[in-house]
Design a protein around this motif. Structure first.
Motif, PDB file in Angstrom:
ATOM      1  N   LEU B  84     -92.752 102.730 154.285  1.00 20.26           N
ATOM      2  CA  LEU B  84     -92.018 101.613 153.709  1.00 20.26           C
ATOM      3  C   LEU B  84     -90.864 102.129 152.852  1.00 20.26           C
ATOM      4  O   LEU B  84     -89.711 102.100 153.264  1.00 20.26           O
ATOM      5  CB  LEU B  84     -92.990 100.726 152.919  1.00 20.26           C
ATOM      6  CG  LEU B  84     -92.419  99.505 152.205  1.00 20.26           C
ATOM      7  CD1 LEU B  84     -91.480  98.716 153.087  1.00 20.26           C
ATOM      8  CD2 LEU B  84     -93.562  98.610 151.738  1.00 20.26           C
ATOM      9  N   THR B  89     -94.395 105.910 150.826  1.00 22.16           N
ATOM     10  CA  THR B  89     -95.144 106.060 152.088  1.00 22.16           C
ATOM     11  C   THR B  89     -94.343 106.738 153.194  1.00 22.16           C
ATOM     12  O   THR B  89     -94.911 107.435 154.021  1.00 22.16           O
ATOM     13  CB  THR B  89     -95.695 104.720 152.605  1.00 22.16           C
ATOM     14  OG1 THR B  89     -94.680 103.730 152.502  1.00 22.16           O
ATOM     15  CG2 THR B  89     -96.897 104.292 151.796  1.00 22.16           C
ATOM     16  N   GLY B 133     -97.243 100.341 152.195  1.00 24.30           N
ATOM     17  CA  GLY B 133     -97.976  99.497 151.258  1.00 24.30           C
ATOM     18  C   GLY B 133     -99.225 100.145 150.691  1.00 24.30           C
ATOM     19  O   GLY B 133     -99.910 100.899 151.368  1.00 24.30           O
ATOM     20  N   THR B 134     -99.517  99.843 149.423  1.00 22.50           N
ATOM     21  CA  THR B 134    -100.793 100.246 148.842  1.00 22.50           C
ATOM     22  C   THR B 134    -101.851  99.245 149.318  1.00 22.50           C
ATOM     23  O   THR B 134    -101.507  98.197 149.868  1.00 22.50           O
ATOM     24  CB  THR B 134    -100.736 100.191 147.305  1.00 22.50           C
ATOM     25  OG1 THR B 134    -100.231  98.907 146.917  1.00 22.50           O
ATOM     26  CG2 THR B 134     -99.819 101.257 146.745  1.00 22.50           C
ATOM     27  N   ASP B 135    -103.132  99.546 149.111  1.00 28.94           N
ATOM     28  CA  ASP B 135    -104.174  98.560 149.447  1.00 28.94           C
ATOM     29  C   ASP B 135    -103.979  97.349 148.543  1.00 28.94           C
ATOM     30  O   ASP B 135    -103.908  97.484 147.325  1.00 28.94           O
ATOM     31  CB  ASP B 135    -105.573  99.165 149.247  1.00 28.94           C
ATOM     32  CG  ASP B 135    -105.938 100.100 150.390  1.00 28.94           C
ATOM     33  OD1 ASP B 135    -105.215 100.096 151.413  1.00 28.94           O
ATOM     34  OD2 ASP B 135    -106.935 100.833 150.260  1.00 28.94           O
ATOM     35  N   GLY B 136    -103.876  96.179 149.145  1.00 31.93           N
ATOM     36  CA  GLY B 136    -103.605  94.976 148.361  1.00 31.93           C
ATOM     37  C   GLY B 136    -102.139  94.838 147.994  1.00 31.93           C
ATOM     38  O   GLY B 136    -101.764  93.940 147.262  1.00 31.93           O
ATOM     39  N   GLY B 137    -101.306  95.737 148.508  1.00 31.09           N
ATOM     40  CA  GLY B 137     -99.887  95.724 148.175  1.00 31.09           C
ATOM     41  C   GLY B 137     -99.041  94.987 149.195  1.00 31.09           C
ATOM     42  O   GLY B 137     -99.416  93.902 149.656  1.00 31.09           O
ATOM     43  N   ASN B 138     -97.931  95.605 149.561  1.00 29.84           N
ATOM     44  CA  ASN B 138     -96.967  94.926 150.418  1.00 29.84           C
ATOM     45  C   ASN B 138     -97.549  94.448 151.752  1.00 29.84           C
ATOM     46  O   ASN B 138     -98.271  95.169 152.422  1.00 29.84           O
ATOM     47  CB  ASN B 138     -95.793  95.862 150.698  1.00 29.84           C
ATOM     48  CG  ASN B 138     -94.624  95.112 151.273  1.00 29.84           C
ATOM     49  OD1 ASN B 138     -94.677  94.646 152.402  1.00 29.84           O
ATOM     50  ND2 ASN B 138     -93.589  94.964 150.493  1.00 29.84           N
ATOM     51  N   MET B 190    -101.860 105.852 151.245  1.00 31.59           N
ATOM     52  CA  MET B 190    -101.577 105.703 149.818  1.00 31.59           C
ATOM     53  C   MET B 190    -102.288 104.450 149.282  1.00 31.59           C
ATOM     54  O   MET B 190    -101.659 103.423 149.051  1.00 31.59           O
ATOM     55  CB  MET B 190    -100.060 105.605 149.578  1.00 31.59           C
ATOM     56  CG  MET B 190     -99.679 105.697 148.107  1.00 31.59           C
ATOM     57  SD  MET B 190     -97.888 105.596 147.821  1.00 31.59           S
ATOM     58  CE  MET B 190     -97.603 103.838 148.062  1.00 31.59           C
ATOM     59  N   ILE B 193    -100.690 104.129 144.253  1.00 31.20           N
ATOM     60  CA  ILE B 193     -99.536 105.030 144.142  1.00 31.20           C
ATOM     61  C   ILE B 193     -99.914 106.383 143.555  1.00 31.20           C
ATOM     62  O   ILE B 193     -99.408 107.417 143.972  1.00 31.20           O
ATOM     63  CB  ILE B 193     -98.423 104.338 143.329  1.00 31.20           C
ATOM     64  CG1 ILE B 193     -97.750 103.324 144.254  1.00 31.20           C
ATOM     65  CG2 ILE B 193     -97.424 105.345 142.754  1.00 31.20           C
ATOM     66  CD1 ILE B 193     -96.396 102.866 143.879  1.00 31.20           C
ATOM     67  N   GLU B 194    -100.843 106.356 142.607  1.00 32.33           N
ATOM     68  CA  GLU B 194    -101.172 107.595 141.895  1.00 32.33           C
ATOM     69  C   GLU B 194    -101.991 108.575 142.740  1.00 32.33           C
ATOM     70  O   GLU B 194    -102.081 109.744 142.381  1.00 32.33           O
ATOM     71  CB  GLU B 194    -101.968 107.290 140.613  1.00 32.33           C
ATOM     72  CG  GLU B 194    -101.214 106.466 139.574  1.00 32.33           C
ATOM     73  CD  GLU B 194    -101.256 104.964 139.856  1.00 32.33           C
ATOM     74  OE1 GLU B 194    -101.860 104.559 140.878  1.00 32.33           O
ATOM     75  OE2 GLU B 194    -100.669 104.188 139.085  1.00 32.33           O
TER      76      GLU B 194
END
Lengths: 147, 470
Positions: B84, B89, B133-138, B190, B193-194
């Motif tokens: 993304l 990512t 995207g993160t999990d639950g993200g974009n 990912m 993010i961390e």
């Protein structure tokens, strides 16, 4: 409750880390999913993280008095990069010296921030609820603008 | 238990196929017994592999040696990666593909356009690595990209390693469209993010290569005869670097440089990829944390096919006789078998090797940018810290032609002015003259300490010291 993602960090060349940690704890305890970018964060890093995490708000701190130069164009940059509906908060010691706080806040509201918390008198009381309301309003296509 | 174990390792390159027999004694001491090489037959890449295998089997004493083989023939394992945001990512997807041993054909960020789809179809990659995207993200970009990818008209394997929440929707979009895509979903690269997570994706890529791609690469017959499944060559070398850098074995930060005809591969293993301070000044790190062990590939730096590209840098670095170098580079471009014939040519050959090594390190390394804060000067680190790198193994066909003459590692960084490049400061160079790195990579169950010793025994040391960068 439904997960709300927010991104948090201290903008510019500012390395004040304490308030940042307090905010992370506060908003996490209030049920937000917080991605904390820490200190010395650039505008693009905030925006990159917000896109990846699907964040609905970016919470920007600035403690060292240079907020104006660091925050200039933040909203425009969000729009350019496809974050059309993101809620932008700004807080901290935004300018150097004793300036009228209302005028200071107005300056940043005009820059496109949705809410501005200037000076060091702000306690964490209802900000989480405000944020939740602003995010809901933004989802419904309405943006809170104090100005 | 048998008094000793034997290991056979074979690597099929696009020009040469190499193989070796290793003997592991009861006390776990490891020895190189036999080594063969043969030109790879383009029309049947299994051919030389099987012939070398048979010769090694004949030389072996035991009936059941451990067998491993790898291949980079027919373009290796080609991947197009999709992420993304470029700093998150997209970067991780590239890193995962490279560390699995892929040849990264192309990488796409943000929305996939119609032109991108056309490009993917023209390139026909073995694998499309789809992340974001993160999990639950974009969700928005990912779903849009899944819709675009669903229309692909080429048969391919797609690995989805993005936002877990939209995985079911991605699955539906891809499977309900009319296409020849085989979709494999795995954990997000990912999740937050961390904390990037490249391990599972890497394993899935390698499994796909072993199980689905070998046929198209002409490796079927080798698989049947050797009773073993191949890995992509750089993938097994990456694993070797990983094995030799575990815990106590990582006595010194080290790296491996493979200077090929078309590309230069750089592998590094360091304990602390992020600095706390530099010369007493605090350092902040930005962005995704660099991996402790990583691989980068420079597609524009090589000894033959990309000799001209490398030579073009000579002028910029103020090297002597850039015209002569250019003429030599022109002469060898595309002629893989060409070796330096005169003393002057040998100088040019070494110079190209220096440029390939230095530039690939300069790009692999991160940098420090000075930031003037109200608390004074601080540094912002971007990328990986390689200043602590102490040992460097140089591999590739060129090692023989440059005859142990150290390619001088240039200190000029490629970072912006005023920034400090985090390239290695003082390095011992080791030459893999017998080209055993890709073969030793297949000695999997042996004691890693012994493997390390064998590697360094068969390579020739030369110390090259240089001062601090300007």
């Amino acid at each position: 409750m439904e997960q709300i993602n927010v991104v948090l960090g201290v903008i510019g060349s500012d390395c004040h880390a304490v308030g940042n940690k307090i905010l992370e704890r506060y908003f996490s305890a209030e049920g937000f999913s917080v991605t904390n970018l820490g200190v010395m964060v650039s505008q693009d890093e905030f925006i990159d993280a917000a896109i990846e995490t699907g964040a609905e708000a970016i919470l920007v701190s600035s403690l060292y008095g240079h907020a104006e130069i660091d925050c200039e164009g933040f909203r425009d940059r969000c729009l350019e990069r496809g974050l059309d509906h993101v809620v932008l908060y700004l807080g901290g010691n935004l300018v150097v010296g004793k300036t009228d706080q209302t005028a200071v806040e107005q300056k940043f509201l005009d820059m496109g921030f949705d809410r501005v918390f200037s000076g060091s008198h702000n306690e964490l009381t209802d900000q989480a609820q405000l944020l939740r309301d602003d995010i809901m309003a933004s989802r419904n296509g309405k943006r809170h603008r104090a100005g | 238990m048998m008094p000793y174990t034997e290991h056979i390792g074979i690597d099929i390159g696009s020009t040469w196929t190499k193989g070796a027999l290793f003997l592991e004694h009861e006390d776990r001491h490891l020895e190189l017994i036999e080594r063969f090489e043969q030109p790879t037959v383009r029309e049947d890449v299994s051919d030389a592999c099987i012939s070398i295998y048979q010769r090694l089997r004949a030389a072996a004493v035991t009936q059941d040696p451990n067998i491993g083989f790898s291949s980079s023939a027919h373009g290796g394992l080609s991947i197009i990666s999709i992420g993304l945001v470029p700093s998150f990512t997209e970067r991780l997807a590239k890193e995962a593909a490279l560390s699995a041993g892929a040849k990264l054909v192309h990488s796409i960020a943000y929305r996939i356009s119609r032109e991108d789809i056309q490009y993917i179809e023209d390139q026909r990659p073995d694998i499309i690595l789809f992340t974001g995207g993160t999990d639950g993200g974009n969700r928005g970009y990912i779903l849009e990209n899944a819709r675009a990818l669903a229309d692909l008209k080429i048969p391919t394997v797609m690995i989805y390693a993005g936002n877990r929440d939209v995985a079911p929707a991605v699955k539906t979009l891809i499977s309900e469209a009319r296409n020849a895509i085989e979709l494999i979903c795995c954990d997000n690269i990912m999740p937050v993010i961390e904390a990037p997570e490249l391990h599972e994706v890497r394993e899935v890529i390698k499994t796909v290569f072993m199980e689905k791609i070998i046929q198209g690469k002409g490796l079927q017959r080798a698989c049947e005869v050797l009773q073993s499944l191949p890995t992509p060559t750089p993938g097994s070398v990456f694993e070797l670097v990983e094995r030799l850098s575990d815990g106590p074995l990582l006595s010194a930060d080290w790296g491996l440089l493979d200077i090929g005809g078309a590309t230069t591969d750089c592998y590094t293993a360091v304990k602390d990829p992020i600095l706390d301070q530099y010369e007493g000044i605090p350092v902040f790190h930005r962005g995704i944390s660099p991996q402790r062990i990583s691989r980068s590939v420079e597609g524009d730096l090589g000894m033959r096919l990309n000799a001209l590209q490398a030579a073009a840098w000579a002028q910029r670095f103020g090297m002597p006789d850039p015209e002569g170098l250019r003429a030599y580079a022109e002469e060898v471009t595309g002629s893989i078998e060409r070796i330096p014939l005169t003393a002057a040519e040998l100088v040019y050959e070494r110079r190209i090797a220096s440029l390939c090594s230095s530039l690939s390190f300069a790009r692999h390394a991160g940098s420090l940018r000075p930031i003037y804060t109200p608390e004074g000067l601080q540094y912002m680190q971007q990328g990986k810290n390689l200043t602590s790198l102490k040992e460097l193994v140089i591999s590739g066909g060129v090692v023989r032609t440059i005859r142990r003459q150290a390619p001088e590692l240039l200190q000029q960084g490629l970072c912006e002015p005023h920034a400090i490049s985090l390239v290695p400061r003082t390095v011992s160079l080791w030459y893999d003259e017998s080209y055993i790195v890709p073969l030793l990579a297949h000695v999997r169950n042996a004691d890693p300490g012994q493997v390390r010793q064998l590697l360094f025994e068969h390579a020739l040391q030369k110390v090259d010291r240089h001062g601090e960068p300007s």
